[in-house]
Scaffold this motif. Structure first.
Motif, PDB file in Angstrom:
ATOM      1  N   ASP A   1     -10.557  -2.398   9.646  1.00  0.00           N
ATOM      2  CA  ASP A   1     -11.622  -1.398   9.541  1.00  0.00           C
ATOM      3  C   ASP A   1     -12.023  -0.831  10.899  1.00  0.00           C
ATOM      4  O   ASP A   1     -12.710   0.185  10.975  1.00  0.00           O
ATOM      5  N   GLN A   2     -11.608  -1.503  11.984  1.00  0.00           N
ATOM      6  CA  GLN A   2     -12.011  -1.090  13.333  1.00  0.00           C
ATOM      7  C   GLN A   2     -11.042  -0.090  13.952  1.00  0.00           C
ATOM      8  O   GLN A   2     -11.364   0.540  14.967  1.00  0.00           O
ATOM      9  N   VAL A   3      -9.854   0.065  13.377  1.00  0.00           N
ATOM     10  CA  VAL A   3      -8.783   0.795  14.060  1.00  0.00           C
ATOM     11  C   VAL A   3      -9.055   2.300  14.051  1.00  0.00           C
ATOM     12  O   VAL A   3      -9.268   2.914  13.005  1.00  0.00           O
ATOM     13  N   LEU A   4      -8.985   2.872  15.248  1.00  0.00           N
ATOM     14  CA  LEU A   4      -9.126   4.317  15.417  1.00  0.00           C
ATOM     15  C   LEU A   4      -7.768   5.003  15.494  1.00  0.00           C
ATOM     16  O   LEU A   4      -7.605   6.122  15.014  1.00  0.00           O
ATOM     17  N   GLU A   5      -6.804   4.335  16.134  1.00  0.00           N
ATOM     18  CA  GLU A   5      -5.460   4.901  16.198  1.00  0.00           C
ATOM     19  C   GLU A   5      -4.434   3.815  16.482  1.00  0.00           C
ATOM     20  O   GLU A   5      -4.731   2.794  17.102  1.00  0.00           O
ATOM     21  N   TRP A   6      -3.252   4.061  15.981  1.00  0.00           N
ATOM     22  CA  TRP A   6      -2.081   3.222  16.245  1.00  0.00           C
ATOM     23  C   TRP A   6      -1.063   4.042  17.023  1.00  0.00           C
ATOM     24  O   TRP A   6      -0.835   5.204  16.709  1.00  0.00           O
ATOM     25  N   ARG A   7      -0.444   3.435  18.006  1.00  0.00           N
ATOM     26  CA  ARG A   7       0.705   4.047  18.674  1.00  0.00           C
ATOM     27  C   ARG A   7       1.926   3.226  18.287  1.00  0.00           C
ATOM     28  O   ARG A   7       1.944   2.012  18.505  1.00  0.00           O
ATOM     29  N   VAL A   8       2.927   3.883  17.738  1.00  0.00           N
ATOM     30  CA  VAL A   8       3.992   3.165  17.065  1.00  0.00           C
ATOM     31  C   VAL A   8       5.324   3.888  17.237  1.00  0.00           C
ATOM     32  O   VAL A   8       5.380   5.119  17.235  1.00  0.00           O
ATOM     33  N   VAL A   9       6.381   3.091  17.421  1.00  0.00           N
ATOM     34  CA  VAL A   9       7.735   3.632  17.430  1.00  0.00           C
ATOM     35  C   VAL A   9       8.339   3.385  16.059  1.00  0.00           C
ATOM     36  O   VAL A   9       8.385   2.246  15.578  1.00  0.00           O
ATOM     37  N   LEU A  10       8.813   4.459  15.427  1.00  0.00           N
ATOM     38  CA  LEU A  10       9.363   4.368  14.084  1.00  0.00           C
ATOM     39  C   LEU A  10      10.830   3.951  14.119  1.00  0.00           C
ATOM     40  O   LEU A  10      11.455   3.885  15.184  1.00  0.00           O
ATOM     41  N   ALA A  11      11.383   3.684  12.952  1.00  0.00           N
ATOM     42  CA  ALA A  11      12.761   3.209  12.840  1.00  0.00           C
ATOM     43  C   ALA A  11      13.762   4.182  13.449  1.00  0.00           C
ATOM     44  O   ALA A  11      14.799   3.767  13.985  1.00  0.00           O
ATOM     45  N   ASP A  12      13.468   5.479  13.402  1.00  0.00           N
ATOM     46  CA  ASP A  12      14.391   6.474  13.965  1.00  0.00           C
ATOM     47  C   ASP A  12      14.164   6.707  15.454  1.00  0.00           C
ATOM     48  O   ASP A  12      14.796   7.587  16.046  1.00  0.00           O
ATOM     49  N   GLY A  13      13.258   5.931  16.056  1.00  0.00           N
ATOM     50  CA  GLY A  13      12.988   6.054  17.480  1.00  0.00           C
ATOM     51  C   GLY A  13      11.847   6.984  17.825  1.00  0.00           C
ATOM     52  O   GLY A  13      11.467   7.096  19.002  1.00  0.00           O
ATOM     53  N   SER A  14      11.266   7.651  16.846  1.00  0.00           N
ATOM     54  CA  SER A  14      10.152   8.565  17.105  1.00  0.00           C
ATOM     55  C   SER A  14       8.935   7.791  17.612  1.00  0.00           C
ATOM     56  O   SER A  14       8.615   6.707  17.112  1.00  0.00           O
ATOM     57  N   ASP A  15       8.260   8.368  18.592  1.00  0.00           N
ATOM     58  CA  ASP A  15       7.031   7.799  19.150  1.00  0.00           C
ATOM     59  C   ASP A  15       5.866   8.614  18.610  1.00  0.00           C
ATOM     60  O   ASP A  15       5.738   9.800  18.932  1.00  0.00           O
ATOM     61  N   VAL A  16       5.026   8.017  17.762  1.00  0.00           N
ATOM     62  CA  VAL A  16       3.957   8.763  17.118  1.00  0.00           C
ATOM     63  C   VAL A  16       2.614   8.062  17.305  1.00  0.00           C
ATOM     64  O   VAL A  16       2.548   6.851  17.549  1.00  0.00           O
ATOM     65  N   VAL A  17       1.569   8.850  17.189  1.00  0.00           N
ATOM     66  CA  VAL A  17       0.197   8.334  17.166  1.00  0.00           C
ATOM     67  C   VAL A  17      -0.329   8.552  15.751  1.00  0.00           C
ATOM     68  O   VAL A  17      -0.327   9.684  15.247  1.00  0.00           O
ATOM     69  N   ALA A  18      -0.742   7.475  15.118  1.00  0.00           N
ATOM     70  CA  ALA A  18      -1.237   7.549  13.740  1.00  0.00           C
ATOM     71  C   ALA A  18      -2.741   7.355  13.727  1.00  0.00           C
ATOM     72  O   ALA A  18      -3.259   6.350  14.229  1.00  0.00           O
ATOM     73  N   THR A  19      -3.456   8.324  13.181  1.00  0.00           N
ATOM     74  CA  THR A  19      -4.905   8.286  13.049  1.00  0.00           C
ATOM     75  C   THR A  19      -5.256   8.712  11.626  1.00  0.00           C
ATOM     76  O   THR A  19      -4.375   9.106  10.850  1.00  0.00           O
ATOM     77  N   PRO A  20      -6.535   8.667  11.264  1.00  0.00           N
ATOM     78  CA  PRO A  20      -6.886   9.124   9.912  1.00  0.00           C
ATOM     79  C   PRO A  20      -6.510  10.573   9.618  1.00  0.00           C
ATOM     80  O   PRO A  20      -6.394  10.956   8.449  1.00  0.00           O
ATOM     81  N   ASP A  21      -6.306  11.388  10.670  1.00  0.00           N
ATOM     82  CA  ASP A  21      -5.933  12.778  10.413  1.00  0.00           C
ATOM     83  C   ASP A  21      -4.574  13.168  10.994  1.00  0.00           C
ATOM     84  O   ASP A  21      -4.140  14.305  10.842  1.00  0.00           O
TER      85      ASP A  21
END
Length: 584
Positions: free
Chosen positions: A265-285
């Protein structure tokens, strides 16, 4: 009195037992030939299986050297930390030291390969087996890349994809499901990602203090650094758990849940590398479905999280309490009347905004800590007073203490100092408030029956907020429950068959005795449950499972990320030799 307890993110903790320390194996190394997986000569990999050591498809040394160069020399070849107890590398003093340190969490959490739950090591180079027992890599990862940034993660994922090698995301090895290890696997080792920054964060959904931390930041260090800034983070009580991994991604139940909610419930954003190597920032929007899945849908499943940003809260007065009393064995009826007296005040503890952790064994009861942010010592003492009066009436000696502290961090240091972490096997069930209060006697009898057969039963009580700023995939049954019960048996280092029998008791006897008291059989907290749960999709994930499957299909369509009981994991299974193959 020796007391076993199963705290929120930790493995079984054995109090009052000291242990030496050991540094683990965190040295960068190239591949050696001293320690090998059991021979698979003559076998070949099927397109439906991950490539396995000994298969013709297994990368040549030159390929591993090239990977090592691409990650700046951060490829670690697994040399089991128990190797000093076997064969030509036997060293009596070193072997004694590693055996003595085996229940110290750091022995495993600072290693690139070792795990805290011995079952998943499958006796691979076990330091407690005779000197002439085989020392093999076995079910440990073959290699790990100690990643220092995004490019290292991308190179590791690319190598695993191109060579059809099993991939494991690991940080500390704290997990009950074997997700942080795997035979023939290449590990993405996030343990050295230690960035920690305090932010003034602003978004349409949240404005205030926040902390961005690397995936390798562990709870104890995070709490101390936040405290120095006048802040509190939601975490579990075990200082060696990595917060951005399975703890938060699996929901994040902890001492501050009743005050602030779950870790997810505290998370504002995740920074994550996907299986295809993409570097993305995941947030509620931004990538909201990925954000949703990562926030409660299980670790090591949708991508490699390398950074997490969470809300931070001001330090505030926190009261803590501990209570213990023994059962001398002369009158179990009297002892369990006292246990029932405590169970009767659990709802009041939750209503006050506190959480409680207690453990029942045949030899005694231990409550501790009770954590009550914003609650005075006087109020907490008054809630627990009926238990103390009942103990006095029953003539049971007890030890009780409580104290106020200026912050949660200080209360946790005083009332929940780190203990040792011997091996344990567990199962669990979540209990809604109405179910528990409507049948306290039934739960008391179930607990009595379980501990009478040598197991320990731990309860964690809490009240979770039903309304959160950001929608996430925390199992609704966790949010709607008041108690998470865990059943645990200690691991026996010299009797494998006994451990398997205890495992059967947990799966087939102990957990069903709790499930029978819950309409529909109940659910379990994703991070603390039986990895052999027959209906794990429903029990661990509930109504979120089908939507989580959709996120898995979108972000990891080829199942690069796999872990036992992870979403979509039933499409794969380990064979007898532990290689990972598709289920036909």
């Amino acid at each position: 009195m020796y007391t076993l307890k199963l705290p929120w993110p930790c493995l079984l903790t054995l109090l009052l037992v000291g242990a030496a320390t050991h540094d683990g194996n965190s040295v960068w190394a190239k591949r050696t030939t001293a320690f090998q997986t059991r021979s698979t000569a003559g076998k070949s990999s099927s397109p439906e299986c991950r490539c396995f050591p000994g298969d013709a498809c297994w990368p040549a040394p030159s390929a591993w050297n090239a990977l090592n160069e691409s990650v700046s020399g951060h490829l670690v070849a697994t040399v089991p930390i128990g190797s000093v107890c076997h064969g030509d590398t036997y060293d009596a003093d070193a072997c004694g030291a590693i055996q003595a340190a085996w229940t110290t969490a750091e022995t495993h959490t600072d290693s690139s390969s070792s795990v805290l739950v011995p079952y998943f090591a499958n006796q691979s180079c076990d330091p407690f087996l005779p000197r002439d027992a085989p020392c093999v890599v076995g079910t440990y990862v073959q290699y790990a890349v100690g990643v220092s940034g995004v490019s290292d993660i991308q190179s590791t994922l690319s190598f695993a994809r191109e060579n059809n090698i099993r991939l494991v995301v690991r940080n500390t090895g704290h997990d009950y499901f074997g997700k942080s290890t795997g035979a023939g696997a290449l590990g993405v080792w996030t343990h050295h990602l230690k960035d920690f920054d305090v932010l003034d964060y602003s978004s349409p959904l949240y404005t205030g203090k926040a902390i961005r931390m690397g995936a390798g930041v562990q709870a104890g260090d995070a709490a101390a650094k936040a405290f120095a800034e006048g802040l509190t983070l939601v975490a579990g009580v075990c200082p060696t758990v990595g917060l951005a991994g399975g703890y938060t991604q699996g929901g994040g139940l902890g001492p501050l849940t009743s005050k602030y909610g779950f870790g997810a419930d505290q998370v504002l954003e995740w920074r994550v590398v996907l299986a295809d190597g993409s570097d993305v920032v995941a947030t509620p929007d931004r990538h909201p479905d990925l954000y949703w899945a990562l926030s409660g849908g299980g670790g090591g499943t949708y991508g490699v999280v390398y950074s997490m940003t969470v809300k931070a809260h001001p330090n505030e007065l926190t009261t803590a309490a501990n209570l213990s009393f023994s059962n001398n064995g002369s009158n179990d009826d009297t002892f369990f009347k006292a246990v029932g007296a405590f169970h009767a005040v659990v709802p009041a503890l939750s209503d006050a905004g506190g959480t409680a952790l207690w453990t029942v064994q045949s030899r005694g009861f231990s409550l501790g800590p009770v954590t009550a942010p914003g609650v005075t010592k006087e109020t907490l003492d008054s809630i627990l007073e009926p238990v103390l009066l009942r103990l006095q009436y029953l003539g049971i000696p007890y030890s009780y203490s409580s104290a106020e502290f200026p912050s949660y961090h200080e209360s946790n240091l005083a009332y929940n100092p780190p203990g040792s972490t011997p091996g344990v096997q567990i199962g669990g069930r979540l209990v809604p408030r109405s179910v528990f209060t409507g049948n306290e006697d039934g739960f008391n009898q179930a607990v009595r029956k379980i501990v009478g057969q040598g197991a320990a039963v731990t309860g964690v009580s809490f009240t979770a907020p039903n309304e959160v700023n950001f929608d996430n995939s925390v199992n609704p049954e966790l949010r709607n429950s008041m108690i998470s019960f865990q059943v645990g048996t200690l691991w026996n280092h010299t009797d494998w068959e006994l451990n398997l029998r205890n495992q059967d008791l947990i799966t087939n006897t102990f957990i069903p005795s709790l499930a029978d008291l819950i309409p529909g059989g109940g659910s379990a907290y994703l991070n603390q449950a039986d990895f052999r749960e027959p209906d794990w999709q429903q029990v661990f994930y509930g109504e979120t499972y089908e939507t989580l499957l959709q996120a898995k299909a979108r972000y990891d369509p080829d199942d690069l990320f796999w872990g036992m009981t992870a979403v979509g994991s039933d499409r794969w299974a380990e064979t007898e030799d532990k290689r990972l193959c598709r289920v036909s």
